[in-house]
Design a protein around this motif. Sequence first.
Motif, mmCIF file in Angstrom:
data_model
loop_
_atom_site.group_PDB
_atom_site.id
_atom_site.type_symbol
_atom_site.label_atom_id
_atom_site.label_comp_id
_atom_site.label_asym_id
_atom_site.label_seq_id
_atom_site.Cartn_x
_atom_site.Cartn_y
_atom_site.Cartn_z
ATOM 1 N N GLU A 30 1.536 -10.711 -22.203
ATOM 2 C CA GLU A 30 0.678 -10.445 -23.359
ATOM 3 C C GLU A 30 -0.100 -9.142 -23.182
ATOM 4 N N ASN A 31 -0.604 -8.936 -21.979
ATOM 5 C CA ASN A 31 -1.355 -7.711 -21.722
ATOM 6 C C ASN A 31 -0.465 -6.478 -21.826
ATOM 7 N N TRP A 32 0.768 -6.603 -21.335
ATOM 8 C CA TRP A 32 1.696 -5.481 -21.408
ATOM 9 C C TRP A 32 1.920 -5.058 -22.857
ATOM 10 N N MET A 33 2.027 -6.037 -23.724
ATOM 11 C CA MET A 33 2.207 -5.735 -25.152
ATOM 12 C C MET A 33 0.968 -5.047 -25.719
ATOM 13 N N LEU A 34 -0.216 -5.510 -25.318
ATOM 14 C CA LEU A 34 -1.468 -4.916 -25.804
ATOM 15 C C LEU A 34 -1.642 -3.478 -25.329
ATOM 16 N N LEU A 35 -1.211 -3.211 -24.110
ATOM 17 C CA LEU A 35 -1.379 -1.869 -23.551
ATOM 18 C C LEU A 35 -0.454 -0.851 -24.214
ATOM 19 N N GLY A 36 0.705 -1.306 -24.651
ATOM 20 C CA GLY A 36 1.636 -0.421 -25.360
ATOM 21 C C GLY A 36 2.095 0.760 -24.510
ATOM 22 N N LEU A 37 2.302 0.528 -23.249
ATOM 23 C CA LEU A 37 2.705 1.614 -22.359
ATOM 24 C C LEU A 37 4.170 1.999 -22.579
ATOM 25 N N PRO A 38 4.470 3.293 -22.646
ATOM 26 C CA PRO A 38 5.851 3.750 -22.904
ATOM 27 C C PRO A 38 6.695 3.807 -21.637
ATOM 28 N N PHE A 39 6.536 2.795 -20.775
ATOM 29 C CA PHE A 39 7.269 2.758 -19.516
ATOM 30 C C PHE A 39 8.144 1.509 -19.481
ATOM 31 N N ILE A 40 9.117 1.510 -18.590
ATOM 32 C CA ILE A 40 9.883 0.293 -18.329
ATOM 33 C C ILE A 40 9.013 -0.591 -17.455
ATOM 34 N N LYS A 41 8.702 -1.770 -17.943
ATOM 35 C CA LYS A 41 7.731 -2.630 -17.277
ATOM 36 C C LYS A 41 8.108 -2.921 -15.824
ATOM 37 N N ALA A 42 9.338 -3.319 -15.589
ATOM 38 C CA ALA A 42 9.753 -3.693 -14.233
ATOM 39 C C ALA A 42 9.617 -2.514 -13.271
ATOM 40 N N ASP A 43 10.042 -1.339 -13.724
ATOM 41 C CA ASP A 43 9.961 -0.149 -12.864
ATOM 42 C C ASP A 43 8.505 0.203 -12.569
ATOM 43 N N PHE A 44 7.673 0.216 -13.601
ATOM 44 C CA PHE A 44 6.281 0.622 -13.443
ATOM 45 C C PHE A 44 5.513 -0.343 -12.545
ATOM 46 N N THR A 45 5.683 -1.629 -12.771
ATOM 47 C CA THR A 45 4.955 -2.606 -11.952
ATOM 48 C C THR A 45 5.455 -2.617 -10.507
ATOM 49 N N ASN A 46 6.757 -2.399 -10.324
ATOM 50 C CA ASN A 46 7.279 -2.302 -8.953
ATOM 51 C C ASN A 46 6.668 -1.114 -8.222
ATOM 52 N N GLU A 47 6.533 -0.012 -8.928
ATOM 53 C CA GLU A 47 5.911 1.179 -8.334
ATOM 54 C C GLU A 47 4.442 0.905 -7.991
ATOM 55 N N LEU A 48 3.755 0.171 -8.852
ATOM 56 C CA LEU A 48 2.357 -0.172 -8.572
ATOM 57 C C LEU A 48 2.247 -1.079 -7.350
ATOM 58 N N HIS A 49 3.198 -1.980 -7.195
ATOM 59 C CA HIS A 49 3.203 -2.836 -6.000
ATOM 60 C C HIS A 49 3.404 -1.994 -4.732
ATOM 61 N N GLU A 50 4.261 -0.995 -4.841
ATOM 62 C CA GLU A 50 4.481 -0.106 -3.691
ATOM 63 C C GLU A 50 3.219 0.679 -3.368
ATOM 64 N N ILE A 51 2.530 1.132 -4.395
ATOM 65 C CA ILE A 51 1.256 1.845 -4.194
ATOM 66 C C ILE A 51 0.234 0.908 -3.555
ATOM 67 N N ARG A 52 0.230 -0.342 -3.989
ATOM 68 C CA ARG A 52 -0.702 -1.321 -3.416
ATOM 69 C C ARG A 52 -0.432 -1.531 -1.926
ATOM 70 N N THR A 53 0.841 -1.584 -1.546
ATOM 71 C CA THR A 53 1.192 -1.737 -0.134
ATOM 72 C C THR A 53 0.718 -0.532 0.677
ATOM 73 N N ILE A 54 0.931 0.662 0.138
ATOM 74 C CA ILE A 54 0.456 1.878 0.806
ATOM 75 C C ILE A 54 -1.061 1.846 0.915
ATOM 76 N N ARG A 55 -1.704 1.437 -0.166
ATOM 77 C CA ARG A 55 -3.168 1.395 -0.194
ATOM 78 C C ARG A 55 -3.710 0.455 0.884
ATOM 79 N N ASN A 56 -3.075 -0.691 1.056
ATOM 80 C CA ASN A 56 -3.537 -1.649 2.063
ATOM 81 C C ASN A 56 -3.489 -1.044 3.464
ATOM 82 N N GLY A 57 -2.430 -0.281 3.743
ATOM 83 C CA GLY A 57 -2.332 0.368 5.050
ATOM 84 C C GLY A 57 -3.389 1.428 5.245
ATOM 85 N N VAL A 58 -3.644 2.211 4.185
ATOM 86 C CA VAL A 58 -4.638 3.289 4.271
ATOM 87 C C VAL A 58 -6.038 2.719 4.418
ATOM 88 N N MET A 59 -6.382 1.741 3.597
ATOM 89 C CA MET A 59 -7.736 1.209 3.578
ATOM 90 C C MET A 59 -8.062 0.377 4.814
#
Length: 233
Positions: free
Chosen positions: A173-202
């Motif tokens: 539902e939120n994805w629809m509200l945001l109206g992002l012009p990205f492929i959802k699966a690709d974008f969220t997978n990339e965010l998960h990868e960023i989160r993993t990197i962030r955990n190591g850095v922090m």
Amino acid sequence: TQTPISISRDANLEKAYHLMWKNDYSQLPVMNSDREILGIISWQSIAKGLISKKNSNCVKDFMINDYKILSEDTPLFDAIKEVIKTEMVFVKTKENKIKGPVTPFDLNEEFLEQIEPFILLEQIENFIRLILHDKIVLEDILKLLTIQDASRKIESISDLTFGEYVLIIENTENWMLLGLPFIKADFTNELHEIRTIRNGVMHFHPDKISDSDLIQLRSMSKFLMDYVRNCNL
């Protein structure tokens, strides 16, 4: 860890000019072996010698002792103080070999290398906040979250963790509200990868961030910045 480019005490000044100019160095250690420094010669020490009309063309007559040698076991912050104070520090290994030098310029480069991932992560989080801002009601966000800490207060999007940002964006539902012009699966997978990197850095992992992770942070930061600017968020 590098063996310093050096010059012998009996070399002539033209050799010193050549080495410093060619390598863009302001000073050189004077060494007769890889285990002993006799002094250093610099543009400044040469200039002072010439101004005082020193009648010599030999490196040994322009040497100064404005340097420090530290053991490789010296605590980092103690070493940093010495670099700032002396501006020229060499490191002696357990095998008594001289390495270096370390200068304030090296500290600046190291500092930038260490701090860049934190800056990029902060930029990425800020862009995500802009994307979420005023798009989803806070009450709806809270329904998605499981708050285990009873004392934790969430009064705005800024109070959320990176993992919670991803959870919100992943929601259909939120994805629809945001109206992002990205492929959802690709974008969220990339965010998960960023989160993993962030955990190591922090969590201040002892190893530096890998080149591939740093490239990924730079790429995501630029990607989100371009989107936010183009959409005037």
